[in-house]
Design an enzyme around this catalytic site. Structure first.
Site, mmCIF file in Angstrom:
data_model
loop_
_atom_site.group_PDB
_atom_site.id
_atom_site.type_symbol
_atom_site.label_atom_id
_atom_site.label_comp_id
_atom_site.label_asym_id
_atom_site.label_seq_id
_atom_site.Cartn_x
_atom_site.Cartn_y
_atom_site.Cartn_z
ATOM 1 N N ASP A 1 -59.203 -105.968 -6.111
ATOM 2 C CA ASP A 1 -58.040 -106.053 -7.378
ATOM 3 C C ASP A 1 -57.089 -106.850 -7.025
ATOM 4 O O ASP A 1 -57.069 -107.564 -5.824
ATOM 5 C CB ASP A 1 -57.700 -104.554 -7.663
HETATM 6 C C1 BGC Z 1 -55.344 -103.768 -12.251
HETATM 7 C C2 BGC Z 1 -56.874 -104.043 -12.657
HETATM 8 C C3 BGC Z 1 -57.016 -105.387 -13.441
HETATM 9 C C4 BGC Z 1 -56.506 -106.598 -12.561
HETATM 10 C C5 BGC Z 1 -56.904 -107.784 -13.081
HETATM 11 C C6 BGC Z 1 -54.557 -104.986 -11.524
HETATM 12 O O1 BGC Z 1 -53.516 -104.896 -11.490
HETATM 13 O O2 BGC Z 1 -55.203 -102.804 -11.431
HETATM 14 O O3 BGC Z 1 -57.311 -102.978 -13.517
HETATM 15 O O4 BGC Z 1 -58.390 -105.395 -13.841
HETATM 16 O O5 BGC Z 1 -55.041 -106.077 -12.440
HETATM 17 O O6 BGC Z 1 -56.013 -107.913 -13.958
#
Ligand code: BGC
Length: 753
Positions: free
Chosen positions: A305
């Site tokens: 993430d």
């Molecule tokens: C979130 C994810 C998301 C990622 C990419 C993160 O802050 O937890 O769910 O897919 O960002 O944008």
């Protein structure tokens, strides 16, 4: 079989054989191309493929324009060999902007990079193609789960995939497969609710919609199961906070949705940003490699993430440096890192390989998976935006799909004296912070990450107020309060209510996403409750519409409300769907996908243990405790009535070989057409691990039943449906008695090994 039939069969079989052989050859040639590429790649080029960068690092949004910073782009893409990008910087783009930007980056990549490996673009399209202006916005997953309609779930995935691919993007960071079991958690709206069977079924349908059968098909995109594992139950209820989850619980309530999606072939998985039992999941070799790879047999790409590798050092304090963090996460099993704003991940990873701390074989295995994904989504056939995909954008039928999803999600929680539906000629005051807000209809991840910028929304989209007004001209509006703390004319709302027959008060939460959505108190903000209390003095019937990402506590005002409509964050068609429910053009059929708590401190889910059931102690101290939510999981009223009859079980004994078929006839016994959901629960009477009082095992929604119409539904219960995680952490179904519960009916069955 006559000779004609034989010839036909032979021809058919040879065609199938040729087809299978061709597929096999294709796979072989792709495999060979991947190996050839890997053999040619330098360590730097390999590590570049494992690096994902946020687009904000190489462009700026100046007003409406997107301005690429070419020196920065070439540094990232050509000098550092970065293989994938993601996201928007601040806000959604038009289709044209997406095409121009992606094609331009790809052109530089294909013309100037040494090996010409196509760049992959990824996006968070979590309830429609929410970063493309003019796309179709669906309810968030919590609302999709409330529909209990798997066709709707799949269709929402299909439409999203088409509009994402039409935008030039082939990889979607969705769906969330975390079970939403902590009501404070600010990402509950992104989940399919608290029950793992519901999460699993809904998740599988959405993934099927995203991925289809062939990712080269321009109607589909690669999906991403999020967020492996145990993200959704931080102890404090705050986003990205520590969770303490015993393994038995991880396996019972959190792993099954991921396992089912892995078995169904989902392509990628994103890792939980949090930590479990003191171990950040990004550094957990046990969860990423032992469980996900070895045990579940996951073959796709494991992606980190946002910035979570670096955070092993800066936030979790398990790594003494960024480089150590890179080592830990790659050793644990990360293939692709959302860095997302620096080149240090790549620099450190190259160093680690050169220092022989991380083996090149490990890197090759990650690169192999990433290249395979690029082949699968057709990037090696057509690296640029596919024009055939573009014609799938914004088709008229998508609006209906979003409308059906929103209207089937709406859950009627209360309807005293059948106040709803309202006649269209009555005088109505529409008030409350949600009445004229588009952002509260859409929630998180709508044109911006937080979803709070109305300037990007379609101008002709109705709010709750305008949708009601389009059906009944006799409507007035006064805001009353904002969502959080300000009185914007409560007294004026009360004054106007005196001249109305009914009050529709629109309450809930404005849009928020992730950590900014953390709250300290689950109660609906005091100012909104004050509005309801003041309005109630007029003695006019009050209908509350709740647009919210989670179940804010309404205990004190609930007795003052005649009707309560839970609309979740219903998306672009939410206003219309809510108005149609209010006036009876839609008969509500949504069912709560979570327990609606009565108190801010009540976090007990419907599938709690017997120890959490009612107790009353009289001696020597008098006290009582009961599980007493405001509304139960599965609750949801209709404007008609249904009855179940002729409940039939094929047997009262289940074995591991022989399942039980259950049949039930559902009749619409009221005066309005409607849909009904039948849910089947089981209760294990005695087990070696304390059983839940009940667990959802199957559900099915009927088609629209006319008054008097009957439909027979059939369910199959197998031994697996009654299984649980035993003391040895393995799935087991234990011999003994179970109750099967369908509505008010209960039948005892026996399971024999
Ligand atoms: C979130 C994810 C998301 C990622 C990419 C993160 O802050 O937890 O769910 O897919 O960002 O944008």
């Amino acid at each position: 079989m006559n000779s004609n039939e034989k010839t036909y069969l032979k021809t058919f079989l040879s065609v199938v054989l040729v087809f299978v052989l061709q597929l096999d050859l294709l796979a072989q040639s792709e495999e060979k191309k991947i190996e050839d590429l890997i053999n040619q790649m330098t360590i730097e080029e390999k590590v570049g493929q494992m690096t994902n960068i946020a687009i904000g690092m190489i462009l700026e949004e100046k007003g409406d324009a997107i301005v690429l910073d070419y020196p920065k782009l070439r540094n990232v893409l050509i000098k550092n060999n970065v293989g994938s990008f993601q996201n928007v910087n601040n806000h959604a783009y038009t289709l044209k902007q997406w095409h121009e930007m992606i094609n331009e980056i790809q052109k530089i990549n294909m013309e100037e990079s040494r090996l010409k490996i196509p760049m992959l673009y990824a996006i968070d399209a979590v309830h429609g193609a929410n970063y493309t202006i003019g796309s179709t916005i669906f309810p968030h997953n919590l609302g999709i789960a409330a529909t209990r309609n798997l066709e709707i779930a799949k269709l929402s995935g299909e439409v999203t995939a088409k509009e994402v691919r039409a935008s030039g993007i082939r990889y979607n960071f969705s769906p969330v497969l975390d079970a939403g079991r902590h009501p404070l958690w600010p990402r509950i709206a992104e989940t399919f609710g608290e029950d793992i069977y519901l999460v699993k079924q809904m998740g599988l349908s959405v993934i099927e919609g995203y991925e289809g059968k062939n990712l080269k098909d321009v109607s589909h995109v690669a999906s991403c199961m999020k967020h492996f594992l145990g993200y959704s139950v931080p102890n404090s209820g705050k986003d990205r906070a520590p969770a303490y989850i015993p393994e038995i619980m991880l396996r019972e309530y959190f792993l099954p949705s991921f396992k089912a999606a892995v078995d169904a072939g989902a392509r990628t998985v994103m890792i939980n940003s949090g930590e479990i039992n003191g171990e950040p999941v990004h550094a957990s070799k046990y969860l990423l490699t032992t469980v996900l790879r070895d045990e579940l047999g996951f073959k796709g790409v494991i992606i980190s993430d946002w910035e979570d590798v670096k955070k092993l050092s800066t936030r979790h304090h398990v790594a003494s440096s960024y480089k150590e963090a890179v080592f830990q996460s790659v050793q644990a099993g990360i293939d692709l890192c959302i860095v997302p704003m620096d080149m240090d991940f790549s620099t450190y990873l190259v160093e680690l390989v050169k220092e022989k701390k991380i083996s090149e074989e490990k890197i090759n295995a990650s690169v192999r998976r990433i290249l395979k994904m690029k082949f699968d989504v057709g990037l090696f056939d057509q690296p640029y935006v596919e024009m055939e995909a573009v014609k799938n954008f914004g088709l008229p039928e998508y609006k209906k799909a979003a409308y059906d999803a929103a209207s089937e999600s709406i859950t009627l929680l209360k309807n005293d004296a059948g106040i709803l539906p309202l006649a269209k000629n009555k005088k109505i005051l529409v008030t409350g912070p949600g009445a004229k807000s588009l952002t509260t209809l859409h929630g998180a991840w709508t044109y911006t990450w937080q979803g709070t910028k109305e300037e990007f929304f379609a101008k002709d989209q109705p709010t709750i107020f305008t949708a009601i007004k389009s059906k009944n001209k006799n409507v007035v509006y006064q805001k009353g309060t904002d969502f959080t703390s300000n009185d914007l004319g409560i007294a004026k709302s009360v004054e106007m209510a005196k001249g109305a027959d009914y009050i529709v008060v629109c309450l809930g939460e404005d849009a928020y996403a992730e950590t900014p959505g953390n709250i300290e108190d689950l109660a609906l903000p005091e100012i909104q409750q004050r509005l309801v209390k003041a309005l109630s003095k007029t003695k006019k019937p009050i209908i509350a519409v709740l647009t919210q990402g989670r179940t804010r506590v309404i205990r004190e005002i609930e007795p003052l409300l005649s009707s309560i409509i839970m609309a979740y964050w219903p998306g672009s068609e939410g206003g219309n769907a809510i108005a149609d429910v209010i006036f009876g053009d839609v008969n509500p059929s949504g069912k709560l996908p979570v327990t609606y708590p009565r108190y801010s401190g009540s976090f007990t889910t419907y599938d709690h243990k017997f120890l959490e059931e009612a107790v009353e102690q009289v001696q020597p101290y008098k006290y009582s405790f009961e599980f007493n939510p405001q509304y139960e999981f599965g609750h949801g009223l209709s404007y008609t009535t249904f009855s179940n009859s002729d409940l039939k079980f094929s047997s009262d004994t289940l074995t591991c070989e022989k399942s039980i078929i259950i049949k039930v006839r559902v009749t619409n016994t009221g005066k309005k057409a409607g849909k009904e959901t039948i849910e089947i629960y089981s209760a294990d009477l005695v087990a070696s691990i304390t059983p839940s009082v009940k667990r959802l095992r199957k559900f099915q929604k009927t088609s629209l039943l006319a008054p008097g119409e009957t439909k027979e539904l059939e369910f199959t219960i197998t031994s697996e449906d009654l299984a649980f995680i035993g003391k040895d952490l393995k799935m087991v179904t234990e011999e003994g008695e179970f109750d099967i519960i369908i509505g008010k009916e209960k039948k005892r069955i026996f399971y024999k090994n």
